[in-house]
Write an enzyme that holds these catalytic residues in place. Structure first.
Site, PDB file in Angstrom:
ATOM      1  N   GLU A   1      -3.902 -33.587  33.309  1.00  0.00           N
ATOM      2  CA  GLU A   1      -4.951 -32.586  33.139  1.00  0.00           C
ATOM      3  C   GLU A   1      -4.776 -31.928  31.775  1.00  0.00           C
ATOM      4  OE1 GLU A   1      -5.467 -29.787  36.332  1.00  0.00           O
ATOM      5  OE2 GLU A   1      -5.556 -31.385  37.838  1.00  0.00           O
TER       6      GLU A   1
ATOM      7  N   HIS B   1     -10.428 -26.966  32.322  1.00  0.00           N
ATOM      8  CA  HIS B   1      -9.391 -27.963  32.541  1.00  0.00           C
ATOM      9  C   HIS B   1     -10.052 -29.232  33.066  1.00  0.00           C
ATOM     10  CE1 HIS B   1      -9.544 -26.451  36.714  1.00  0.00           C
ATOM     11  NE2 HIS B   1      -8.918 -27.570  37.091  1.00  0.00           N
TER      12      HIS B   1
ATOM     13  N   HIS C   1      -9.984 -32.791  35.599  1.00  0.00           N
ATOM     14  CA  HIS C   1      -9.525 -33.443  36.822  1.00  0.00           C
ATOM     15  C   HIS C   1      -9.627 -34.941  36.555  1.00  0.00           C
ATOM     16  CE1 HIS C   1     -10.443 -30.035  39.974  1.00  0.00           C
ATOM     17  NE2 HIS C   1      -9.427 -29.737  39.178  1.00  0.00           N
TER      18      HIS C   1
ATOM     19  N   ASP D   1      -6.836 -24.503  42.366  1.00  0.00           N
ATOM     20  CA  ASP D   1      -7.602 -23.780  41.338  1.00  0.00           C
ATOM     21  C   ASP D   1      -8.017 -22.405  41.862  1.00  0.00           C
ATOM     22  OD1 ASP D   1      -7.447 -25.963  39.586  1.00  0.00           O
ATOM     23  OD2 ASP D   1      -9.379 -26.773  40.235  1.00  0.00           O
TER      24      ASP D   1
END
Length: 142
Positions: free
Chosen positions: A23, A84, A86, A97
């Site tokens: 990530e 971010h 995935h 999260d």
């Protein structure tokens, strides 16, 4: 609603696809929307993912986070939120999260890479209601 300049949107996707199996993460800056106005992201500030398990988690070192926030503010911008990726995860915030979200009213953007890149955004409400999905728009100019 959250709007991205074409350059900011492309940078998130580029950063995510360049991260391989890990990530990636960073800070979103521009103009924070208030009273129903959309937030506008014009700049992204890449951060190092310092999570112990970067394939399934992200974390920004607190000192680097402060430096990036100060850099954005020094550039005359508001912090709009965080992003971010995935690499193989869901196209929505994971339970982790939600458990780690700490900035009520800010946007949390996820670039999911399962197939074609998908960029979605959720505003953290800071209470039991959790995240509220936002519409994502991209402005044409670079």
């Amino acid at each position: 609603m959250i709007e991205f300049s074409r350059a900011a949107y492309d940078d998130i996707v580029s950063h995510a696809t360049g991260g391989g199996d890990a990530e990636v993460c960073g800070v979103l800056a521009g103009t924070r929307g208030t009273d129903g106005e959309p937030s506008v992201v014009t700049e992204t500030y890449r951060a190092e993912n310092v999570a112990e398990t970067p394939r399934t988690r992200y974390a920004i070192d607190p000192e680097e986070q402060l430096e990036l926030i100060e850099r954005a503010e020094g550039d005359g911008l508001d912090v709009v939120g965080y992003y971010h990726s995935h690499p193989v995860g869901p196209t929505r915030p994971s339970e982790t999260d939600a458990a780690r979200a700490t900035w009520p009213g800010y946007s949390y953007v996820i670039c999911a890479l399962d197939g074609h890149p998908f960029v979605g955004s959720w505003r953290w409400r800071g209470d039991e209601s959790g995240f509220e999905q936002e519409t994502v728009a991209v402005r044409g100019e670079r």
